[in-house]
Structure formats: structure tokens, C-alpha cells
Write a protein that holds these residues in place. Structure first.
Motif, mmCIF file in Angstrom:
data_model
loop_
_atom_site.group_PDB
_atom_site.id
_atom_site.type_symbol
_atom_site.label_atom_id
_atom_site.label_comp_id
_atom_site.label_asym_id
_atom_site.label_seq_id
_atom_site.Cartn_x
_atom_site.Cartn_y
_atom_site.Cartn_z
ATOM 1 N N UNK A 109 1.243 -10.359 -6.575
ATOM 2 C CA UNK A 109 1.725 -8.770 -6.875
ATOM 3 C C UNK A 109 3.026 -9.010 -6.500
ATOM 4 N N UNK A 110 3.634 -8.420 -7.485
ATOM 5 C CA UNK A 110 5.109 -8.208 -7.534
ATOM 6 C C UNK A 110 5.489 -6.754 -7.750
ATOM 7 N N UNK A 111 6.395 -6.108 -6.920
ATOM 8 C CA UNK A 111 6.925 -4.596 -7.119
ATOM 9 C C UNK A 111 8.327 -4.547 -7.182
ATOM 10 N N UNK B 286 8.685 -15.921 -0.113
ATOM 11 C CA UNK B 286 10.186 -16.140 -0.207
ATOM 12 C C UNK B 286 10.541 -16.355 -1.807
ATOM 13 N N UNK B 287 11.706 -15.661 -2.242
ATOM 14 C CA UNK B 287 12.040 -15.747 -3.536
ATOM 15 C C UNK B 287 13.796 -15.723 -3.759
ATOM 16 N N UNK B 288 14.191 -16.203 -4.911
ATOM 17 C CA UNK B 288 15.528 -16.129 -5.141
ATOM 18 C C UNK B 288 15.669 -15.379 -6.124
ATOM 19 N N UNK B 289 17.081 -14.817 -6.337
ATOM 20 C CA UNK B 289 17.405 -14.044 -7.476
ATOM 21 C C UNK B 289 18.607 -14.718 -8.202
ATOM 22 N N UNK C 287 11.169 -5.111 -4.686
ATOM 23 C CA UNK C 287 10.832 -4.288 -3.636
ATOM 24 C C UNK C 287 9.909 -5.560 -2.676
ATOM 25 N N UNK C 288 9.155 -6.249 -3.438
ATOM 26 C CA UNK C 288 8.181 -7.430 -2.703
ATOM 27 C C UNK C 288 7.632 -8.327 -3.670
ATOM 28 N N UNK D 55 10.827 4.836 -11.125
ATOM 29 C CA UNK D 55 9.690 4.370 -11.595
ATOM 30 C C UNK D 55 9.227 2.991 -10.630
ATOM 31 N N UNK D 56 8.194 3.037 -10.207
ATOM 32 C CA UNK D 56 7.596 2.086 -9.391
ATOM 33 C C UNK D 56 6.867 1.123 -10.538
ATOM 34 N N UNK D 57 7.235 -0.148 -10.513
ATOM 35 C CA UNK D 57 6.687 -1.159 -11.562
ATOM 36 C C UNK D 57 5.738 -2.107 -10.830
#
Length: 312
Positions: free
Chosen positions: A115-117, A93-96, A77-78, A47-49
Motif C-alpha cells: 500500500x503506497x499513499x 524504507x524507500x529512496x527517491x 506519505x507512506x 488529492x489523496x492517491x
């Protein structure tokens, strides 16, 4: 004894004030609009969210955000923002950080449009039956929430809870269902359940790679036409012209005084080291499959139309 109790109460009070400050900072950010797109079996068997976010005008930029996605996803994904100057999407850039059943994705945005995917493997398959449950965890307050679900072309027995009524065919020929949720306060969740049947594993949009500017003919293709149109004749003729031009240029150069020759070489040497990023030629022949404008191999979005690019 009283002093120790007083000191303990003071520490608890400081900790409580710090906690309430963090909660207040989180509640300071409000989404003016949030569109959640759910595309099952689009270009992957998951499922692409897609989150399309517009921050409220009251949010001060740059703003730091943290969104939760299912832990089974691993990483988005992005994550991208829209440049207000050119309207194009650029990577952030992001951190998890794993937190139970969730992954906290943190990033700082200079723009109010995001936009986040991510691809959710939670799309369950039992023979022809497909089921999926989506949960918006309510990380932020949303003034206007909209959910859009894309139906695969070969899907049957299509069921959505809550019901979204009749679908609308998009420009790409696929059917979309829209649901206006409206306003949600921070901490208020939203759940959507999807169920359908599909007799095959065909994807709605198979992976579209960025294509070269022109088709590459195979080396063994049959040549035809008059002798003067054959490739080897053209190559030899062009080579002869280049050799003759080089000899004429060398002859002319030997007649220029030494001092003048040196100054010309220095002017060109100053530009000899200039190259495009990553040491590659800026004319790579890669184009966006949607609008046809040139893109870079490292781009995930077309800088002209914003289309998400599938990298090969």
C-alpha cells in the motif's frame, strides 16, 4: 583502425546487452491486482492517491520495485507492506530520485501485498470549480486494474472522464465510483480526468488524531458529591495506605537475614533496566479511532484493523 572500430562495437554491444537486461528485469514483475483510490479533499486540501497492490504469484520475493509519482509530490506519505502472518501493514524504507516531471520511489518488499499513499497538490481550484488529472505511467504490467474515486459530501456538478456510472454509498456515508480498467501492459498509461464544484473548503474527514484512552478533565472542573468522594480525600487516604504498607514491608525486611535480602535484590535488579522502546511506558493510552485497539505513537497503521492513523 580496424582494431579500434572493433573495440568500439564491442563496447556498444555490451552496453546494449546491459540495457536490455535492465528492461527485462523490470518486465519480470507483474501486478496481479492494482486498485488506485483517488480521494479529493479528504483530510487535506489535496488529492489523496492510494495504491493497493498485489504482486503476481510469479514474482520472486523479496522483490525490488520502482514506482513513479509526480515530482510536485516530493515524497510519498507512506510506503507499507502487508505481513502475510498477521495481515497488518508495516512501514517500508524507500529512496527517491527526481527524474524530470517524476519522482522515482524505490523499495524492496518481502510481501506480495503493498500500500503506497501520497498527496498530490495538482488538484486545481478556481473559485468553486475543482479539476484534476491523474496519470498512471504504466511502470508495470497489470492483470486487473481498478480505479475508485471518492466524492466529497458537498461536491456538485460531478464529472468523471471516462464515465464511471452511478456511485455507490460506502459504510462511511461517502459516495464511491468504481471503474474496471482491466489488463494493462507495461508501458501503457491510463488517464482519468475529474471535474466538480464545491462551494466550501470543508474536508471529507477532518484530521482525526489518536485519542487518549479516557477524556482528560480540566483542573478547574467543579467538584461535587459527598465529602468522602472528593479527590483530595481519596488521594490522602491512598497515600496513608501506601505509607503504612511501606512501614510494614520495611519492618519485615529488617527481620530477614542479610544473605537472603541480597539475593532478592539481585533478582529484581536484573529486570530493573527493562523498558519499552524509546524509553516510554508500554501503557500509553493511545487507541485506534476505528477499532479501539491500543496503538503506538510511531505507528502509521493500526496493527489490528490496518486503519491509517493520523498523527498529531
Amino acid at each position: 583502425m580496424l582494431k579500434r572500430c572493433g573495440l568500439g562495437l564491442l563496447i556498444l554491444l555490451i552496453g546494449f546487452l546491459g540495457f536490455t537486461h535492465d528492461v527485462g528485469a523490470q518486465s519480470d514483475i507483474t501486478f496481479a491486482n492494482l486498485e488506485i483510490d483517488l480521494w479529493p479533499e479528504y483530510d487535506r486540501p489535496d488529492m489523496l492517491v492510494i495504491y493497493r497492490i498485489t504482486l503476481d504469484n510469479s514474482v520472486k520475493l523479496p522483490a525490488q520495485l520502482t514506482l513513479r509519482i509526480p515530482a510536485t509530490v516530493g515524497a510519498p506519505y507512506n510506503v507499507a507492506y502487508e505481513d502475510t502472518a498477521d495481515g497488518m501493514l508495516y512501514n517500508l524504507n524507500y529512496s527517491t530520485q527526481i527524474e524530470g516531471d517524476w519522482v522515482r520511489v524505490s523499495f524492496t518488499t518481502p510481501s506480495p501485498v503493498l500500500q503506497i499513499e501520497y498527496y498530490d497538490p495538482g488538484l486545481k481550484k478556481e473559485g468553486a470549480l475543482r479539476t484534476f488529472e491523474y496519470l498512471w505511467p504504466g511502470d508495470y504490467a497489470v492483470r486487473d486494474l481498478t480505479v475508485v474515486v471518492q466524492q466529497p459530501p458537498t461536491a456538485t456538478a460531478w464529472t468523471l472522464i471516462p464515465s464511471m456510472g452511478s456511485g455507490v454509498k460506502g459504510e462511511d456515508g461517502l459516495t464511491y465510483y468504481h471503474y474496471a480498467v482491466g489488463e494493462l501492459k507495461a508501458g501503457t498509461s491510463f488517464v482519468l480526468r475529474l471535474r466538480y464544484e464545491k462551494a466550501n473548503d470543508d474536508l471529507s474527514a477532518p484530521m482525526q488524531l489518536v485519542q487518549p484512552a479516557a477524556p482528560i478533565e480540566s483542573a478547574g472542573s467543579e467538584q461535587s458529591g459527598p465529602w468522602y468522594t472528593q479527590v483530595w480525600v481519596i488521594v490522602m487516604g491512598a497515600g496513608g495506605v501506601l505509607i503504612l504498607t511501606g512501614l510494614l514491608w520495611w519492618f519485615a525486611l529488617t527481620r530477614v537475614p542479610a544473605q537472603e535480602r541480597t539475593s532478592k535484590r539481585l533478582r529484581h535488579t536484573s529486570r530493573a533496566g527493562i523498558s519499552s522502546p524509546s524509553g516510554t511506558s508500554p501503557l500509553r493510552g493511545l487507541y485506534c479511532p476505528a477499532c479501539g485497539h491500543r496503538v503506538q505513537p510511531e505507528d502509521r497503521f493500526c496493527r489490528t484493523c490496518g486503519t491509517r492513523l493520523q498523527q498529531g
